[in-house]
Design an enzyme around this catalytic site. Structure first.
Site, PDB file in Angstrom:
ATOM      1  N   SER A  21       0.985  -1.124  -0.019  1.00 62.79           N
ATOM      2  CA  SER A  21      -0.280  -0.092   0.179  1.00 62.79           C
ATOM      3  C   SER A  21       1.141   1.251   0.236  1.00 62.79           C
ATOM      4  CB  SER A  21      -1.110  -0.543   1.391  1.00 62.79           C
ATOM      5  OG  SER A  21      -1.981   1.030   1.112  1.00 62.79           O
ATOM      6  N   HIS A  22       0.727   2.076   0.588  1.00 65.58           N
ATOM      7  CA  HIS A  22       1.410   3.097   1.320  1.00 65.58           C
ATOM      8  C   HIS A  22       2.983   2.874   1.488  1.00 65.58           C
ATOM      9  CE1 HIS A  22      -0.515   1.825   4.738  1.00 65.58           C
ATOM     10  NE2 HIS A  22      -0.042   3.177   5.347  1.00 65.58           N
ATOM     11  N   ASP A  41      -2.783   6.111  -3.662  1.00 65.23           N
ATOM     12  CA  ASP A  41      -1.661   5.763  -2.954  1.00 65.23           C
ATOM     13  C   ASP A  41      -1.336   4.407  -3.750  1.00 65.23           C
ATOM     14  OD1 ASP A  41      -3.375   3.497  -2.231  1.00 65.23           O
ATOM     15  OD2 ASP A  41      -2.526   2.820  -0.488  1.00 65.23           O
ATOM     16  N   ASP A  60      -1.371   1.428  -3.661  1.00 64.57           N
ATOM     17  CA  ASP A  60      -2.059  -0.083  -4.270  1.00 64.57           C
ATOM     18  C   ASP A  60      -3.711   0.758  -5.009  1.00 64.57           C
ATOM     19  OD1 ASP A  60      -2.824   0.618  -1.718  1.00 64.57           O
ATOM     20  OD2 ASP A  60      -3.346  -1.512  -1.855  1.00 64.57           O
ATOM     21  N   ASP A  65      -6.186   2.020  -3.588  1.00 64.71           N
ATOM     22  CA  ASP A  65      -6.971   2.492  -2.692  1.00 64.71           C
ATOM     23  C   ASP A  65      -7.222   3.363  -1.826  1.00 64.71           C
ATOM     24  OD1 ASP A  65      -5.451   1.788  -0.731  1.00 64.71           O
ATOM     25  OD2 ASP A  65      -6.187  -0.653   0.180  1.00 64.71           O
ATOM     26  N   ARG A  66      -7.102   4.302  -1.308  1.00 60.57           N
ATOM     27  CA  ARG A  66      -6.538   5.852  -0.202  1.00 60.57           C
ATOM     28  C   ARG A  66      -6.778   6.967  -1.808  1.00 60.57           C
ATOM     29  NH1 ARG A  66      -2.745   5.145   4.556  1.00 60.57           N
ATOM     30  NH2 ARG A  66      -3.180   3.259   4.932  1.00 60.57           N
ATOM     31  N   GLU A 108     -10.594   6.811   8.623  1.00 58.30           N
ATOM     32  CA  GLU A 108      -9.639   8.376   8.416  1.00 58.30           C
ATOM     33  C   GLU A 108      -8.820   8.680   7.787  1.00 58.30           C
ATOM     34  OE1 GLU A 108      -6.881   8.148  10.212  1.00 58.30           O
ATOM     35  OE2 GLU A 108      -7.345   6.056  10.722  1.00 58.30           O
ATOM     36  N   SER A 109      -8.101   7.035   8.025  1.00 58.97           N
ATOM     37  CA  SER A 109      -7.031   6.883   6.758  1.00 58.97           C
ATOM     38  C   SER A 109      -7.017   6.934   5.729  1.00 58.97           C
ATOM     39  CB  SER A 109      -6.206   5.829   7.395  1.00 58.97           C
ATOM     40  OG  SER A 109      -6.872   5.195   6.528  1.00 58.97           O
ATOM     41  N   LYS A 141     -12.191  -0.220  -0.479  1.00 56.08           N
ATOM     42  CA  LYS A 141     -11.757   1.428  -0.269  1.00 56.08           C
ATOM     43  C   LYS A 141     -11.603   1.561  -2.015  1.00 56.08           C
ATOM     44  CE  LYS A 141      -7.626   2.398   2.192  1.00 56.08           C
ATOM     45  NZ  LYS A 141      -7.245   0.904   3.830  1.00 56.08           N
ATOM     46  N   ARG A 175      -0.808   5.427  16.807  1.00 55.65           N
ATOM     47  CA  ARG A 175      -1.457   6.265  16.700  1.00 55.65           C
ATOM     48  C   ARG A 175      -2.378   6.988  17.310  1.00 55.65           C
ATOM     49  NH1 ARG A 175      -0.257   5.333  11.225  1.00 55.65           N
ATOM     50  NH2 ARG A 175      -1.089   3.274  10.894  1.00 55.65           N
TER      51      ARG A 175
HETATM   52  C1  VG1 Z   1      -3.719   1.604   8.464  1.00 61.33           C
HETATM   53  C2  VG1 Z   1      -4.589   2.263   8.810  1.00 61.33           C
HETATM   54  C3  VG1 Z   1      -6.294   1.985   8.182  1.00 61.33           C
HETATM   55  C4  VG1 Z   1      -6.103   1.131   6.689  1.00 61.33           C
HETATM   56  C5  VG1 Z   1      -4.933   0.527   6.888  1.00 61.33           C
HETATM   57  C6  VG1 Z   1      -4.604  -0.444   5.487  1.00 61.33           C
HETATM   58  O1  VG1 Z   1      -3.821   0.053   9.250  1.00 61.33           O
HETATM   59  O2  VG1 Z   1      -5.049   3.132   9.583  1.00 61.33           O
HETATM   60  O3  VG1 Z   1      -7.349   2.691   8.071  1.00 61.33           O
HETATM   61  O4  VG1 Z   1      -7.320  -0.110   7.052  1.00 61.33           O
HETATM   62  O5  VG1 Z   1      -3.826   1.179   6.538  1.00 61.33           O
HETATM   63  O6  VG1 Z   1      -4.890   0.436   4.583  1.00 61.33           O
HETATM   64  P1  VG1 Z   1      -2.715   0.515  10.893  1.00 61.33           P
HETATM   65  O7  VG1 Z   1      -2.900  -1.061  11.154  1.00 61.33           O
HETATM   66  O8  VG1 Z   1      -1.427   1.373  10.114  1.00 61.33           O
HETATM   67  O9  VG1 Z   1      -3.232   2.036  11.759  1.00 61.33           O
HETATM   68  V1  VG1 Z   1      -3.906   0.660   3.247  1.00 61.33           V
HETATM   69  O10 VG1 Z   1      -4.343   1.185   2.502  1.00 61.33           O
HETATM   70  O11 VG1 Z   1      -2.185  -0.148   3.456  1.00 61.33           O
HETATM   71  O12 VG1 Z   1      -4.334  -1.418   2.789  1.00 61.33           O
HETATM   72 CO    CO Z   2      -3.920   1.681  -0.112  1.00 60.50          CO
END
Ligand code: VG1
Ligand code: CO
Length: 542
Positions: free
Chosen positions: A112-113, A276, A278, A280-281, A363-364, A375, A495
């Protein structure tokens, strides 16, 4: 062709986190590491004879992992595998393909990010037939299997060609290299009023989309530039790169600062957005305004009837626990259901499947609807464009009008990254031990109404998720939430989520950090963040 049986021994660190198994690339490069996890999927999910979708966000190690997984899928009797051209499939597009083509599930390769490259991160995630991330029962079974695995199955075959759209057989498995964008683009056209968006873009509306050299580039170019007529160059950093151009593919105020700058001042763009690694954000910006993801969800819900599938209204909404309560206020006004779930998209799956909710968000920078089970960054961008095409109002005016009508939930998240794991766990344990005594006491000039460690019972299947984050709820609607990240790969990430409610429509709009200053100080006083972590300030504020 006979499968080859390879002896292996378990790794003890293959427990999936918030969103699949995420580790540093060099962890995934260890012999048998990826193979063990993939075989654990095949050993626990009924995929023999079935169709599987496979793709990733294009980061370093993506192509190699795809070759490995294709051989193993064939050796494990998978009948057919649909692979995104070049190994590319965004997370929401994978969900879309799984659903539209009614496959048994899919494997998504992404961190992801998190940054990519040889020193960056990699990840793998299994999605089930509904197109969504595997629920806890499934990830638990995969993890349990990974603890006792002693062999995996593969083939001795050369690498296959991923860059051309074509079909072939590998062992006994049919492989189809598919256009990664086509299914998704068709789905988007059904969700939004493309005519209205075309008219908006043709009328001098100025926008930019930053794909951050990650997976959304090809999707955004096809949909925004080719189908909706946005001028060429609207999509910036549109070439997916293995290391995301050295950047951090995380669309927020800290990591997309250049894009934010384009929206500032009288010459600023009308609209800007980013996605981001992948896809989804999403981050949504207007001239001189950043729309927090929590507000974005609330505003889309309040305006749901502008979107073609929801002309008659929406059944309900959901948000993850740390997400601001802005959407709750909209749901109350509309008289629809509002659910509060633990962090992670997998918790929305049952509610979406049951038709209880239409929109949901975190929120992320995660927003989405029942059109897929992930998402969806571009969906949120198109939703905003559709909304702006109908309302013909600057983003800032639209958001302020929403606050005036519903009240404003000031919101911020403070991340303390890569802190010592034991120190972060001690902070949480200390706090947890004091929770029973907090209700009724005063903090930051407010009275604490409730203090607990969030636990969630799924209303559809009754499954329970415990210890999902410490909540301090105040009588005036303010909240402080503490959680440890489940996606970090180094040490622990703490967090801290902060929220306060302003219902006076005449109140001055403040900078959220200023509006939340008392709560920020109170959070440190309560949890001893500086004392435990040795950090003076957060690494990232969003
Ligand atoms: C983070 C975010 C969460 C999101 C997850 C995956 O998780 O806070 O809201 O669903 O990333 O997003 P964490 O456990 O680090 O707080 V993605 O775009 O990385 O699949
Ligand atoms: Co992502």
């Amino acid at each position: 062709m006979q499968p080859i049986r390879v002896q292996t021994t378990p790794f003890d660190d293959q427990k999936p986190g918030t969103s699949g198994l995420r580790k540093q690339v060099r962890v995934f490069q260890q012999p048998h590491y990826l193979e063990n996890f993939v075989q654990s999927i095949f050993d626990t999910q009924a995929l023999a004879g079935a169709t599987l979708v496979l793709g990733g966000d294009g980061r370093y190690h993506n192509r190699q992992a795809i070759q490995t997984i294709l051989r193993m899928a064939a050796a494990n009797g998978v009948a057919r595998c649909l692979v995104g051209q070049g190994g590319i499939l965004s997370t929401p597009a994978t969900s879309c393909v799984i659903r539209r083509r009614r496959t048994a599930g899919g494997i998504i390769l992404s961190a992801s990010h998190n940054p990519g490259g040889p020193d960056g991160d990699f990840g793998i995630k299994f999605n089930t037939a509904n197109g969504g991330p595997a629920p806890e029962g499934v990830t638990g079974a995969i993890y349990a299997r990974s603890r006792e695995i002693d062999h995996y199955l593969t083939l001795d075959t050369p690498d296959v060609e991923l860059d051309r759209i074509h079909q072939f057989t590998l062992g006994g498995m049919r492989v189809e290299i598919i256009d990664p964008v086509a299914d998704y683009a068709e789905l988007m056209a059904a969700q939004f009023d493309f005519e209205a968006i075309r008219a908006l873009l043709a009328g001098g509306f100025r926008m930019a989309f930053d794909a951050m050299h990650a997976v959304t580039g090809p999707y955004a170019r096809r949909i925004l530039e080719q189908q909706l007529g946005a001028p060429e160059g609207t999509v910036r950093n549109g070439e997916p790169l293995e290391d995301f151009g050295g950047g951090h593919p995380d669309p927020n105020l800290a990591h997309a600062a250049e894009l934010v700058a384009l929206t500032r001042g009288p010459e600023g763009l009308d609209f800007a957005a980013a996605s981001d690694g992948d896809g989804d954000r999403n981050m949504i910006l207007g001239r001189d305004i950043f729309v927090t993801p929590s507000d974005s969800l609330a505003i889309l819900a309040a305006n749901a009837t502008v979107f073609p599938p929801w002309r008659e209204g929406i059944p309900g909404v959901a948000r993850s626990m740390p997400t601001s309560q802005a959407v709750d206020r909209v749901a109350a006004r509309l008289g629809i259901a509002c659910y509060e779930t633990p962090t992670g998209w997998k918790f929305f799956g049952n509610l979406l499947d049951a038709g209880r909710i239409a929109f949901c968000g975190e929120e992320s920078f995660g927003t989405g609807s029942s059109h897929v089970r992930e998402k969806d960054g571009l969906w949120a961008v198109l939703a905003w464009l559709n909304l702006l095409a109908v309302r013909r109002q600057p983003v800032r005016e639209l958001v302020r009008a929403h606050w005036a009508e519903y009240g404003r939930n000031y919101y911020s998240r403070h991340d303390y990254e890569a802190v010592d794991k034991a120190a972060a766990e001690a902070l949480m344990a200390d706090l947890r031990a004091r929770l029973p005594d907090l209700a009724g006491t005063r903090l930051a000039g407010r009275v604490i109404r409730l203090a607990d460690d969030f636990s969630y019972t799924d209303p559809i299947d009754g499954s329970v998720a415990e210890r999902q984050g410490i909540r301090i709820l105040f009588e005036d609607g303010a909240r402080i939430v503490f959680r440890l990240s489940g996606t970090g790969t180094v040490g622990a990430t703490l967090r801290l989520y902060l929220e306060s409610l302003e219902t006076d429509p005449t109140a001055q709009c403040q900078d959220p950090q200023q509006a939340l200053a008392e709560l920020i100080a109170a959070a440190d006083e309560l949890a001893g963040i500086r004392r435990h972590t040795g950090r003076e300030r957060p690494d990232v504020i969003t």
